[in-house]
Design a protein around this motif. Structure first.
Motif, short mmCIF file in Angstrom:
data_model
loop_
_atom_site.label_atom_id
_atom_site.label_comp_id
_atom_site.label_asym_id
_atom_site.label_seq_id
_atom_site.Cartn_x
_atom_site.Cartn_y
_atom_site.Cartn_z
N ASP A 439 100.43 -2.52 33.47
CA ASP A 439 101.02 -1.90 32.28
C ASP A 439 100.13 -0.82 31.67
O ASP A 439 100.22 -0.53 30.47
N THR A 440 99.24 -0.24 32.45
CA THR A 440 98.40 0.86 31.98
C THR A 440 98.33 1.92 33.07
O THR A 440 98.82 1.73 34.19
N GLU A 441 97.72 3.06 32.72
CA GLU A 441 97.45 4.08 33.72
C GLU A 441 95.98 4.07 34.12
O GLU A 441 95.47 5.03 34.68
N LEU A 442 95.29 2.95 33.86
CA LEU A 442 93.88 2.80 34.17
C LEU A 442 93.69 2.29 35.59
O LEU A 442 94.39 1.35 36.01
N TYR A 443 92.72 2.86 36.29
CA TYR A 443 92.42 2.46 37.67
C TYR A 443 90.93 2.12 37.74
O TYR A 443 90.08 2.99 37.54
#
Length: 674
Positions: A439-443
Motif C-alpha cells: 500500500d505504498t510506493e516505497l521499495y
C-alpha cells in the motif's frame, strides 16, 4: 512540520506513468542551457566595476569587513588577555625553536623550524667554516656560518612564499577537500608529537645532533636518551634563551642563487606549512562552527613568507601551542593576534634582553601544557571504534605516518591511504534486491525489511555505491548472481521469442487475408471451416483465430499447425525461461540513484546488460546526457527504458506484461496512484 503533525497524514497523487521521454515533455526539458564561455568568464573576472572592486577588496582584505562590526563589550577583554598571553610567549618560543641567530621569527612551528634548519645545515655545514687557530687548533667561524645560514633560510622562505601565493591563485586549496576530519585530527596529533619531542632536548638540557627525514622522531628520542643517561652535560648547566638581537633587520633581497638548491625543500615547506595551518583551522572551525577559506589561507601564508623573506625571516605557519593558548585564554577575533603582534614588535625593538635569562626548560614546559588539547584527541580512538572502523584506521595510519615519516611524507601517505579506503569501499558495496512495501510506493531491501515483498515477474536491483571502471565488472557479476540471469540461455530465448513473434505476426496477416477472401466467396472454404447461420461479420481474436459471419452462416478458421512441434517449442521456451532468469521474471529494474557520472567502462557494461530486458530508474540529467554522448541509445535501446522512479518502472512493467499476455499491439494507458 513536526512528527505529531503528519504522523497520521496520507497523500494521494494520480498521474500517468512517466518514462524519460514523457518526463522531458511534461517537465519541458531545455535542450540548450546557456552557459558562459571561457572568454566571458575571464571578462567577468577582470571587469573593473565599483561593485567588483568592493567584492575583491573585502575578499582579500577581510579586516575591512569585520572590523567595523567588532564589539568591544563582547570580545574586547578576551582578546586583550589572549593577545598579551600569546605575545609574551611568542618571541622566546620562536628563538628557542631554532639554532639560527640574527633571524626574526614572527610565527614559528617546531617542524617547520627543523625543516628550514636542515636545509641551512645542508648548504652551510659546520665543516665549511673551520679555520686553523693558534697552536694547531681548529676553530669554527660561527659568525660567518650563521650569516650564510641566514641567507639560505631567507631564500628558502621567499621561494616558499612564492609557491604558496601561486598555489592559492590557481585554487590549489581544493586539496583540503581530501583532508577528512579523522585525517586532520590524526595529523595534528602526530604534529604535536613532533613538537613535544623537539622540546625534550630543552627539557633535559641536552643538544643531540639534528636529523631530518623519515624516522626523524626515533633519532631525536634516541639521541636524547643516550645523552641523558651518559651524563654528557654538566649537572649544573642550565640552558637559557640567550642573546636576543634588538631592532629590525633592514630589508634586503635574498640571494636567488640558492633557489636551484632549495626549490624542492621550499615546495615541501610550503605544502607542510599550509597543511598545518589548514588542519588547525579546520579543527577550530569544526569546534566553533565557522568556515575556513582554504585558498585565502594559502595566499595569506604566501604573502607573509614572501614579505618575511626580505626581512631575513624564515617560513611561518600556524602555531599549534600558541593557537591553543589564544583559544583557552578567551581570544575570539583577530584583534588578539594584532595585540600579540604589537607586543612582539615592541619586544623585538626594546624588550628582547629581558628574555635572555629565561630558562628554555620553562618554555618547553609551557609548550607541553598547551599541547594537552591536541593529545586529548586520542579520545577519538574509542569513539571511532564504535562508530566507524574505517575512520579509526585512517586516524591511526595518519598518526603513525606523520610520526614516523615526518610531516611532508606523512601527509602524502595519509591522503593516499584515505583515497584508497574510498576506492575499497566502492569495490565492496552492498548489492540488494528491493521489494515493495504494501500500500505504498516505497521499495526497500527484501533482506532487511519483512514487509518489503518482491513483485512477481520483476527483479529490482540496487548497489549502495556508484558504478565506475573499478567496480563495473563486479556490478555486472552481482546483478547476474542476484537476479539469477543465465545470459547465454536468456539471449537464446530472446532470439527464439523474437522469431516466434515475427512468425505469429506473419500468420495473423495471412489469416486476415484469408478471412477477407472468405467473406467475398464462401465456396473456397477449406476443410477446417464450420458453418452456422448468422449475419456476415469478421472478428480476429487475440489468439489469431478469425471468425467470419455471412448471412445465416458462421464460419471460423484456425491456421493449420504441427501440434507436436508446437508443444515441443512451448516446452523448450518454458525450460529456457526458467534457466535464463528467476522463475517467471520478465523485467529487471536497475536503481541508479547512487550514480553521478558514467565512464566508458560503465557504458560498455550497460550495453552488455542491455542484451536482456532491463529498465533504469533515478537517473540524473547529467547521467542521461552522458549516455546520449556515449551513443548508448539506439532503435533497440530507447529512452523509454528510463524512468524517474522505481514505482513508475514497476507499473510500466506490469502494464507491458499484461499487454504481452493479451497479445495487444497497442500500448495500454496506465495511471500510477502514489
Amino acid at each position: 512540520m513536526g512528527v505529531s503533525d503528519h504522523a497520521g497524514a496520507t497523500v494521494c497523487v494520480e498521474r500517468i506513468i512517466l518514462d524519460e521521454l514523457k518526463l522531458d515533455e511534461v517537465a519541458q526539458r531545455q535542450t540548450e542551457i546557456q552557459r558562459s564561455s571561457i572568454k566571458e568568464k575571464i571578462c567577468d573576472s577582470v571587469r573593473c566595476s565599483v561593485g567588483q572592486w568592493k567584492i575583491w577588496i573585502l575578499k582579500w582584505i577581510p579586516l575591512l569587513s569585520w572590523i567595523p562590526q567588532y564589539s568591544v563589550r563582547e570580545n574586547g577583554l578576551g582578546d586583550l588577555v589572549s593577545g598579551v598571553s600569546v605575545g609574551i610567549m611568542h618571541l622566546p618560543q620562536g628563538c628557542m625553536k631554532t639554532d639560527l641567530r640574527s633571524l626574526n621569527v614572527p610565527g614559528t612551528f617546531a617542524v617547520i623550524s627543523i625543516m628550514i634548519g636542515s636545509v641551512s645545515e645542508r648548504l652551510a655545514p659546520d665543516d665549511h667554516f673551520l679555520t686553523n687557530g693558534t697552536n694547531g687548533s681548529v676553530v669554527m667561524d660561527t659568525e660567518a656560518r650563521d650569516v650564510q645560514r641566514v641567507k639560505v633560510a631567507a631564500a628558502t622562505t621567499l621561494l616558499c612564499g612564492i609557491f604558496q601565493v601561486l598555489l592559492g591563485l590557481v585554487r590549489f586549496g581544493f586539496v583540503v577537500t581530501y583532508l577528512s576530519e579523522p585525517l586532520v585530527r590524526g595529523y595534528t596529533t602526530g604534529a604535536a608529537t613532533h613538537v613535544i619531542t623537539s622540546q625534550l632536548k630543552y627539557m633535559f638540557g641536552v643538544s643531540p645532533r639534528r636529523f631530518s627525514g623519515p624516522l626523524q622522531l626515533i633519532y631525536i628520542i634516541a639521541g636524547t636518551l643516550v645523552s641523558h643517561y651518559a651524563d654528557l652535560r654538566a649537572v649544573n648547566g642550565v640552558d637559557v634563551v640567550g642573546e636576543i638581537p634588538s631592532g629590525l633587520v633592514p630589508p634586503r633581497v635574498p640571494e636567488v642563487g640558492f633557489f636551484s638548491s632549495v626549490v624542492g625543500d621550499a615546495f615541501a615547506v610550503a605544502v607542510v606549512g599550509y597543511a598545518i595551518s589548514i588542519s588547525l583551522g579546520k579543527t577550530f572551525a569544526l569546534k566553533h562552527g565557522y568556515k575556513v577559506d582554504s585558498n585565502q589561507e594559502l595566499v595569506a601564508l604566501g604573502l607573509s613568507n614572501t614579505i618575511g623573506g626580505f626581512f631575513q625571516c624564515y617560513s611561518v605557519t600556524s602555531s599549534m601551542s600558541r593557537s591553543l593558548v589564544q583559544e583557552s585564554t578567551g581570544g575570539k577575533t583577530q584583534v588578539a593576534g594584532m595585540i600579540s603582534a604589537v607586543i612582539v614588535f615592541i619586544t623585538v625593538l626594546k624588550l628582547g634582553p629581558l628574555f635572555e635569562q629565561l630558562p628554555t626548560a620553562v618554555l618547553s614546559s609551557i609548550v607541553f601544557v598547551n599541547l594537552k588539547g591536541m593529545f586529548m584527541q586520542c579520545q577519538d580512538i574509542p569513539a571511532l571504534w564504535r562508530s566507524s572502523r574505517v575512520d579509526l584506521l585512517v586516524w591511526l595510519v595518519t598518526f603513525l605516518c606523520t610520526v614516523l615519516l615526518n610531516l611532508d611524507l606523512g601527509l602524502a601517505a595519509s591522503i593516499i591511504f584515505t583515497l584508497l579506503t574510498v576506492i575499497c569501499r566502492t569495490q565492496r558495496p552492498r548489492y540488494s534486491l528491493l521489494g515493495r512495501v504494501s500500500d505504498t510506493e516505497l521499495y526497500l531491501e527484501t533482506e532487511s525489511y519483512k514487509e518489503a515483498k518482491a513483485i512477481p515477474g520483476i527483479t529490482i536491483f540496487r548497489s549502495s555505491a556508484m558504478i565506475y571502471y573499478a567496480n563495473a565488472e563486479l556490478y555486472q557479476e552481482a546483478l547476474l548472481k542476484k537476479s539469477g540471469i543465465n545470459v547465454p540461455k536468456l539471449l537464446k530465448l530472446k532470439t527464439r521469442k523474437e522469431e516466434e513473434n515475427a512468425k505469429k505476426k506473419q500468420v495473423k496477416e495471412q489469416d486476415k487475408q484469408l478471412a477477407n477472401r472468405m467473406m467475398v466467396s464462401m465456396k473456397n472454404a477449406s476443410e477446417s471451416v464450420h458453418c452456422h447461420g448468422t449475419d456476415q461479420e469478421c472478428i480476429i481474436n487475440d489468439s489469431g483465430i478469425a471468425t467470419v459471419t455471412h448471412g445465416n452462416m458462421n464460419c471460423s478458421f484456425q491456421p493449420e499447425q504441427d501440434s507436436e512441434e508446437e508443444n515441443r517449442d512451448e516446452t523448450d521456451t518454458h525450460s529456457s525461461s526458467c534457466d535464463g532468469v528467476q522463475e517467471h521474471t520478465h523485467s529487471i529494474i536497475l536503481d541508479f540513484s547512487p550514480v553521478s557520472f558514467i565512464d566508458t567502462v560503465t557504458l560498455k557494461t550497460l550495453k552488455n546488460v542491455s542484451q536482456v530486458t532491463f529498465i533504469c530508474t533515478h537517473l540524473l540529467l547529467c547521467v542521461v546526457q552522458q549516455l546520449e554522448r556515449g551513443g548508448f541509445f539506439s532503435e533497440s535501446i530507447s529512452k523509454s527504458r528510463l524512468f524517474p522512479s522505481i514505482h513508475d518502472a514497476v507499473l510500466h512493467c506490469l502494464c507491458r506484461s499484461q499487454r504481452d499476455r493479451s497479445g495487444s499491439e497497442f500500448e495500454m494507458p496506465c495511471v500510477t496512484r502514489l
